[in-house]
Design a protein around this motif. Structure first.
Motif, PDB file in Angstrom:
ATOM      1  N   ILE A 116      16.028 -16.770  25.114  1.00 33.69           N
ATOM      2  CA  ILE A 116      16.921 -17.563  24.261  1.00 33.69           C
ATOM      3  C   ILE A 116      16.300 -18.886  23.851  1.00 33.69           C
ATOM      4  N   ASP A 117      15.329 -19.391  24.631  1.00 31.73           N
ATOM      5  CA  ASP A 117      14.726 -20.690  24.334  1.00 31.73           C
ATOM      6  C   ASP A 117      13.400 -20.577  23.580  1.00 31.73           C
ATOM      7  N   ARG A 133      16.738 -27.101   8.382  1.00 35.86           N
ATOM      8  CA  ARG A 133      17.815 -27.976   8.848  1.00 35.86           C
ATOM      9  C   ARG A 133      18.459 -27.412  10.118  1.00 35.86           C
ATOM     10  N   GLU A 134      18.558 -26.094  10.204  1.00 35.21           N
ATOM     11  CA  GLU A 134      19.095 -25.484  11.423  1.00 35.21           C
ATOM     12  C   GLU A 134      18.218 -25.809  12.630  1.00 35.21           C
ATOM     13  N   ARG A 140      18.025 -31.005  19.146  1.00 34.81           N
ATOM     14  CA  ARG A 140      18.671 -32.083  19.901  1.00 34.81           C
ATOM     15  C   ARG A 140      19.212 -31.598  21.233  1.00 34.81           C
ATOM     16  N   TYR A 141      19.476 -30.304  21.338  1.00 35.64           N
ATOM     17  CA  TYR A 141      20.072 -29.760  22.555  1.00 35.64           C
ATOM     18  C   TYR A 141      18.972 -29.267  23.498  1.00 35.64           C
ATOM     19  N   ALA A 142      19.170 -29.481  24.768  1.00 39.30           N
ATOM     20  CA  ALA A 142      18.192 -29.083  25.769  1.00 39.30           C
ATOM     21  C   ALA A 142      18.087 -27.570  25.844  1.00 39.30           C
ATOM     22  N   SER A 143      16.997 -27.105  26.413  1.00 37.78           N
ATOM     23  CA  SER A 143      16.812 -25.664  26.579  1.00 37.78           C
ATOM     24  C   SER A 143      17.830 -25.125  27.573  1.00 37.78           C
ATOM     25  N   VAL A 144      18.175 -23.852  27.408  1.00 38.68           N
ATOM     26  CA  VAL A 144      19.198 -23.238  28.255  1.00 38.68           C
ATOM     27  C   VAL A 144      18.656 -22.952  29.643  1.00 38.68           C
ATOM     28  N   VAL A 178      10.850 -29.947  23.572  1.00 37.47           N
ATOM     29  CA  VAL A 178      10.620 -29.070  22.413  1.00 37.47           C
ATOM     30  C   VAL A 178       9.124 -29.021  22.083  1.00 37.47           C
ATOM     31  N   LYS A 179       8.635 -27.808  21.811  1.00 39.20           N
ATOM     32  CA  LYS A 179       7.267 -27.603  21.343  1.00 39.20           C
ATOM     33  C   LYS A 179       7.312 -26.733  20.082  1.00 39.20           C
ATOM     34  N   PHE A 180       6.456 -27.062  19.108  1.00 36.39           N
ATOM     35  CA  PHE A 180       6.339 -26.278  17.873  1.00 36.39           C
ATOM     36  C   PHE A 180       5.005 -25.548  17.858  1.00 36.39           C
TER      37      PHE A 180
END
Length: 544
Positions: A116-117, A133-134, A140-144, A178-180
């Motif tokens: 999921i992450d 944009r999504e 902004r939300y932390a990983s599950v 977050v990593k891209f």
């Protein structure tokens, strides 16, 4: 009505076919043997080492850009990086590692594409700013459950300009969790503002010998017998792409009957075998028009693509040129191919090699755009034979400057003298260069043609002016090679005074003089005045 009876009108319902489960469903080789660890990622050792050092030292970038040709492992690498950053080890207490365990829940979930992450997005079908944009809202939300929330965007160059602009601020300062990971085949289309915010890795084309080894391992794992020559043919056709090569191997296994042969692979790909290419090249160099057309028609009847035939000839010419320059032979070449390349390298001069290459390149383009590729290939090979009969540019220039004096065409290339034959003493400098090259001293030949100017030449004595660095052993090596070629002792001396242009420079100047003379001819000037867009592509010896 009992449980065994059918509802409704009592008609027998057809049996539904069984749905294939994951175990029964066939998976193509390119998916089945997708790398699951960095150790299985072939041909990218430098990138793996850099990533390993970064993870070990805790210097993990917030954005990675993976670029390279198709099938070298960009998306696979992105998934491996995601596993490496989120692996918790078999005991659940591990940290980021270049060797993910593959058994913990994050590793298995990422490998199966269900974590999921770890979000994968295909930019080819999600190009707009709304799609980006999504992502911006979600980061902004932390990983599950994972250590890092990772976004893998494939073919990132297809995002629109507005989508890139919307992503810039988040890409420069993303949250720590977050990593891209971006992948692209066309890095030139990615804006510089995005490139500057990413750590870039250029995945190399996989060498053909490594691909052949990998395909051999896959064939053994599949219990399929594949001839080594077939593996080499597939590796060449893959052009550095593991995925393309595995797809060809998959097709070849289905095409054969328990065994994959080189002949089957060539038939499947519409390729000519190497022996056919060598025979055709020899026929071209001898100038035999009828035999050339016969061999070309025979290849056409066998279903060999004209473009493939010309590419094979170009590969052979490239191998000959490398042999003449003294470069290391291709590991995928057979001993017979290497001997043939070395033999032709001794027979053909640099001018002939360059001319043949350019004509083959022009012929390949003609085949690509012509309505009938076979006809275009025929005309291209006939042009090749015609060009082989032409004298070199310096001879043509001498003919033109001499007011039409006849110049005999050079004889067709002949084999080098057999061992033990008595060597003759050259009467001029170009003859000495040819004699040295026939001894297999291709590097010396290149230096004599391109890197020095002649000051004086006498049988047994040579004075040269270096035009490029030659090395301290050059005079001694040249004297030894000249003695071996002529049977006579030679004194070689270097000087910084005087000297003529190099043989290569003289060829260029002679060609320019020849072109100028032809362009000044009255009929040619009239023709160019009538057709201003016309250009002088080549010069026919008889017309000149």
């Amino acid at each position: 009505m009992t449980d065994d009876e059918s509802p409704g009108l009592g008609l027998d319902l057809p049996e539904l076919p069984e749905r294939p489960n994951d175990e029964a469903h066939y998976r193509v080789l390119a998916r089945k043997y997708r790398p699951q660890t960095f150790a299985e990622l072939i041909g990218q050792d430098a990138m793996v080492k850099t990533l390993g050092n970064a993870i070990e030292r805790g210097r993990i970038a917030h954005a990675f850009l993976l670029t390279g040709v198709r099938g070298v492992g960009k998306t696979s690498t992105a998934r491996l990086v995601a596993k490496a950053l989120n692996c918790i080890g078999p005991d659940g207490h591990g940290g980021p590692t270049i060797e993910p365990c593959g058994v913990c829940e994050p590793c298995r979930a990422i490998a199966e594409g269900r974590h999921i992450d770890v979000i994968e997005m295909d930019a080819a079908s999600h190009t707009g700013v709304d799609d980006v944009r999504e992502i911006i809202e979600a980061v902004r939300y932390a990983s599950v459950s994972a250590r890092y929330k990772i976004y893998i965007i494939d073919e990132v160059h297809m995002l629109s300009k507005s989508a890139f602009n919307a992503l810039l601020k988040t890409l420069e300062e993303p949250p720590a969790h977050v990593k891209f990971l971006f992948a692209t085949t066309e890095v030139g289309k990615v804006p510089v503002t995005v490139l500057s915010r990413c750590q870039r890795f250029d995945l190399r084309r996989i060498p053909a010998e490594k691909l052949a080894e990998h395909f051999a391992w896959v064939a053994a794992a599949e219990n399929v017998e594949v001839e080594p020559e077939a593996l080499h043919a597939i590796a060449r056709a893959a052009e550095g792409s593991a995925r393309d090569g595995l797809s060809i191997l998959d097709q070849a296994i289905a095409h054969g009957e328990g065994k994959v042969t080189a002949e089957q692979v060539r038939d499947m790909l519409g390729q000519a075998d190497r022996g056919r290419i060598r025979r055709l090249l020899e026929t071209l160099l001898t100038g035999d028009l009828a035999a050339t057309l016969e061999q070309l028609d025979e290849a056409h009847a066998l279903g060999i693509e004209p473009g493939s035939l010309l590419r094979g000839l170009m590969e052979s010419m490239h191998a000959v040129t490398r042999a003449k320059a003294g470069a290391k032979a291709d590991m995928l070449q057979s001993a017979e191919e290497r001997e043939h390349s070395a033999e032709l390298a001794g027979r053909l001069g640099w001018g002939s090699l360059h001319r043949l290459w350019q004509l083959l390149l022009k012929g390949l383009e003609d085949v690509r755009i012509a309505p009938d590729p076979h006809e275009a290939a025929t005309m291209a090979l006939l042009r090749l034979i015609h060009a082989a009969d032409m004298p070199d540019p310096s001879a043509l220039a001498a003919m033109l400057s001499g007011g039409g004096t006849s110049v005999a065409a050079p004889a067709a290339p002949s084999a080098t003298a057999p061992p033990g034959a008595k060597a003759s003493v050259p009467t001029d400098y170009p003859s000495l260069v040819d004699a040295v090259e026939k001894q297999g001293k291709q590097l010396l030949g290149v230096q004599l043609r391109d890197h020095v100017g002649l000051v004086s030449f006498e049988p047994g004595e040579l004075v040269l002016k270096p035009l490029k660095p030659l090395g301290p052993e050059f005079p001694r090596e040249l004297a030894a090679a000249a003695k071996a070629a002529t049977g006579q002792n030679w004194q070689v001396r270097l000087t910084d005074e005087g000297g003529s242009p190099s043989l290569q420079q003289q060829e260029v100047m002679a060609e320019e003089r020849m072109r100028s003379a032809v362009l000044e001819e009255q009929n040619v000037r009239a023709l160019l005045d009538e057709f201003p867009d016309a250009t002088l592509e080549s010069i026919d010896r008889k017309e000149a």
